[in-house]
Design a protein around this motif. Sequence first.
Motif, PDB file in Angstrom:
ATOM      1  N   SER A 460       0.812  -1.220   0.000  1.00 38.38           N
ATOM      2  CA  SER A 460       0.000   0.000   0.000  1.00 38.38           C
ATOM      3  C   SER A 460       0.843   1.266   0.000  1.00 38.38           C
ATOM      4  N   ASP A 512      -7.704   1.628   0.553  1.00 32.03           N
ATOM      5  CA  ASP A 512      -8.947   1.240  -0.095  1.00 32.03           C
ATOM      6  C   ASP A 512      -9.876   0.579   0.910  1.00 32.03           C
ATOM      7  N   ARG A 513     -11.135   0.642   0.612  1.00 33.38           N
ATOM      8  CA  ARG A 513     -12.156  -0.004   1.420  1.00 33.38           C
ATOM      9  C   ARG A 513     -13.342  -0.309   0.516  1.00 33.38           C
ATOM     10  N   LEU A 523     -15.394  -0.218  -4.699  1.00 28.88           N
ATOM     11  CA  LEU A 523     -14.085  -0.101  -4.072  1.00 28.88           C
ATOM     12  C   LEU A 523     -13.748   1.383  -4.001  1.00 28.88           C
ATOM     13  N   HIS A 524     -13.569   1.891  -2.791  1.00 35.45           N
ATOM     14  CA  HIS A 524     -13.273   3.306  -2.579  1.00 35.45           C
ATOM     15  C   HIS A 524     -11.789   3.436  -2.258  1.00 35.45           C
ATOM     16  N   THR A 525     -11.062   4.211  -3.065  1.00 34.59           N
ATOM     17  CA  THR A 525      -9.626   4.381  -2.852  1.00 34.59           C
ATOM     18  C   THR A 525      -9.317   5.810  -2.443  1.00 34.59           C
ATOM     19  N   GLU A 527      -5.637   8.009  -2.527  1.00 32.72           N
ATOM     20  CA  GLU A 527      -4.274   7.863  -3.025  1.00 32.72           C
ATOM     21  C   GLU A 527      -3.510   9.168  -2.892  1.00 32.72           C
ATOM     22  N   SER A 582      -8.925  10.236  -5.449  1.00 38.22           N
ATOM     23  CA  SER A 582      -9.878   9.313  -4.862  1.00 38.22           C
ATOM     24  C   SER A 582     -10.762   8.756  -5.970  1.00 38.22           C
TER      25      SER A 582
END
Length: 806
Positions: A460, A512-513, A523-525, A527, A582
Motif C-alpha cells: 500500500s 482502499d475499502r 471499491l473506494h480508494t 491515493e 480518490s
Amino acid sequence: MRQALRLLPLPLCIACALAAHHPAATAADDIEPDWGLCPLEEAVPAFPDAQPATGDPADRESLPTDIAGDNLDGVDGENVAYSGNVTLRRGDQFLGADNLEYRSEDSTYVATGRVRYQDSGMRLVAERLEGDQEADTHRVDNVAYQLTERRGNGGAERIEMKGSQGALYGSTYSTCPPGDRWWELRARRIDIDNDKGEGIARGATLRLGKVPVLHVPIFAFPTDNRRRTGLLYPSISYSSRNGFDWRQPIYLNLAPHYDMTLEPRLMTNRGLLLGTEFRYRTRRGRGIFDVEAIPSDQLARDGRQEEIDDNIRPENWRKDDRGMFRYSGRHNLDATWQARASLRWTSDPRYLEDSSSNLSGRTNFSTKSDIGIYGRARTWDAGLMADYWQLGDYTRTENILPFHRLPRAYLNWEDDFGGLFVAGASAELTRFQHANSRSRPGGSRFDVKPWVSMPLEGASWFVTPTLAWRYTTYELEDALARQLANTSGNAPDTSPSRSLPIGTVDAGLFFDRTTLFRGESHLHTLEPRLFYVNAPYRDQTSLPRFDTQRMSYSWGQLFRDNRFTGADRQADANQLTLALTSRLVNSSTGRETLSASIGQIRYFEDSRVGLTPTSEVIPKGKSAWIADASYEINDRWSVGGTYHWNPDSRQEDLTSLRARYLIGDDGVVNLSYRYRRNANNQEDLLEQVDFSFLYPINPSWSLVGRYYYSLLDNQMLEGIAGVQWDSCCMAARLVARRYVRNLRGDLNDAIQLEIEFKGLGSAGPETASRLRRAILGYHREDLYLVPPPDVRNDDGDPPSDDDIFQ
C-alpha cells in the motif's frame, strides 16, 4: 455409390459469386455494417434434418460420408436409386433430396425434389441437380441461396459447371430480405473461373427497388481474396472551392506483392487532378507512395488578384502547376532494428489548405518528413533519424517552422541491479538546421542524462528516490553565437554548455475499502502522493532554443522534473507536489463511477530559468491548484471537468467542462466548454464551446451535427448538419459542412452525399469516418478508447513569426 459422393465438394459457392467484394468495397474503417434492422427470417431457412455446419472445409476429403434414404433400389457399384428423405452428410456438408439416382456405366447422377445443400458458408435450395462425374460437369436448376458466413442471398435460373469453370444464368444478389428488396444486383450471365479466382458479369444491373440505376454491359470481379484490376467505386461531392468534384479510382493489380491505384479527379472550378497510389509489400516491410499533380490549377489563376490584395508573400502564392508527394513505409532489418520513413512534399504552402477537408478544425501550419533506423531491446532503445519541415500555411513565414534535425541520434537505456537499484541513461546528438538559415542559423547539440533510482514499495505504499546528472553542450554557427550574445549581453560563445544534478523523490500511499454507493458495492480508494524535485540554477541565457517549449500546465506536469520539452532548457527547482486522488470503482463492472484529483506545487525558491532572458520568473510560493473530476451519473449521463485556480491572480487559468448523454443504443450528445488564460500576463488564449450529437429520430432516421465555436474570436470553427437514413441493407448520409480551412480563419463549404449498399460497397465521398472524428461516440465503441496524451506549448498554437527559438 461412393463415386457419386464426389458431388459434395462441388463448388456450389459459385451461386454467391456476386457477393465477392470489388476492391472498392472495403470500408475505410474497420467497422462491420449494422444489420440490426434486419428481420430474423432468412431467404433459405435452416434445414431441420441437417447436421450443424461445423468443421473445417479443408478436412472434407478425408472425412467419411454417410448416406441414407427410405428406399434403395439397384445394386451398389452399378445403378442405384434412393428415394424418400435422401440425405448425404460429410463434415460440414449436407445434401438432401426426395430422390437420388446414380448410373455407374456413364457416371451420371440426378437429384430431384426439394434439393437442399448446406455447408459452413451457405445454404441453397434447387429444383434439380444433375451431372456427369467422369466429365466433371454439373447443372443446378432454379436455385435460391443464403450466405451464412456473411449476409447475402439471391438466386439463379440455372448454374452450369465444368471442372473449375462455370456460369450462372439469370443470377441475383442482395443483402436485403427477399420481401423487402431495397437494392439488388442482377446479371444476365456470370462466367466463373475458380482457378484464376475471377468472374466476368455480363449485362449486370444495379436496382434500387424495381428501378434500374446502373447498367454495366460487362465487368470483371474477384471470386476470392485475390486482387483484380478494375474500376473502383467513384466519389462524387460538391464544395464552394472545388465545384462539382468527381473521383474515379482505377485499381491495377500489378503483382502479388505490389499494386497501384490511379485516381483521376475532375473539379469543375479547378481542372483535372491526376492521383496515383502505389503500394508494395515484402517479406520484411511495406510502404505506400502517394502522388498528386494538377497542371494549370484554375484556382491559382482565379485567386491571384486576391492574393495580391491580401498582401500575401509571393513565395507563398499558389503555383500554376501544383502537386503533392507522400511516402510512408517501414522495413524490418532484423528482430531488433527497423527502418521507417514518412516523407511529405507539397508544391506550395497553400496546397494543404486547398486539398483539405479536415473536420478537426484548422489546417496544419507545417508538414514534417522524417526517415530513420530504430532499434529496441529489453533494456534499451535507440535510433538514427532525420526530419525536415515545410511551410503549410500561406499566412505565415518560414520563421515559424521548427528546426530540421539533420541528423539526430539517440539512445535510452534502463536496467535493474540486484533487485534494489534501477539505473539508466538518455543520450542525444543532433544537428539543427533551419529553412531560413540566414535569420535562424543552426548548430549541433549533445545531451546526456544518466540516472539511478532505488524503488521501494509495499502492498500500500511506494517511495522512489532518483538522482540524475544532465550535461548539454553545443557547437554553434558564428551567426547564432552573435545573436545569443546580443540577446543575453554575454560574449559570443560557439561552444556553450550546461551541467547540473537533478534529484527527485516520488512517494505515495494507497488506501482502499469496500463501500456502498447508490446501493451498489464499490471499491473506494484514497491515493495521496508527494513528488519532490531539486535542481540548482544554471544560467542558460547563452544557450540556443532549437526544439524546446513550455509544456502546458496540467496534471502530468505535477510529476515531472522539467517543465520544458526538449533539452535546451532544464528548469531549476526546489519544489514539492502535493496531490490526492480518490476513486469509486464499481465492484461488479470494474468501471470508475467517480474519480477526483487535486494537486498543487509548492515552490520553496524562485524558479528563474525561462525560455528567453526576459521570461518571467516563477516566484517562491504556490502554483495554481489543479482539480480534475469525472462522474458517471448513470448508464446514460457522464460529466467531467478540469479547473486550474491561480492563488496569485485569484482567478482561473483553465476551465474545461464536458458532459455526455447516451441516447438509446446508438445516439449521443456531447457538450464541452474550454477556457485557457496565460498565467504570466493574464491574456486570454482560447475560449471555445463544442456541441455535437447523433440523435436517432426512429430506428431508420437520425440527425447528426456539430457546432464548434470560438467565443474569443467570435467565429465558428466548424459546423456540421446532416441527416442519416438506415435500413437492413442500405444506408444514406447527407452532410453539409462549413469549416475553417486555414489559420487566417477563411471558411469553406461542402455538401456530401454517400449511399451505402451494405455488403457491397458505397457510392459518394466517405462520410462515416469523418463524422466519427467530429462526433465522439458516433461509433459507440469509440467512447471506451483511451485518447493519446496531449503535450504542447502553453497557448496551443504555432509560434508567431517573431518567436525565434533562441
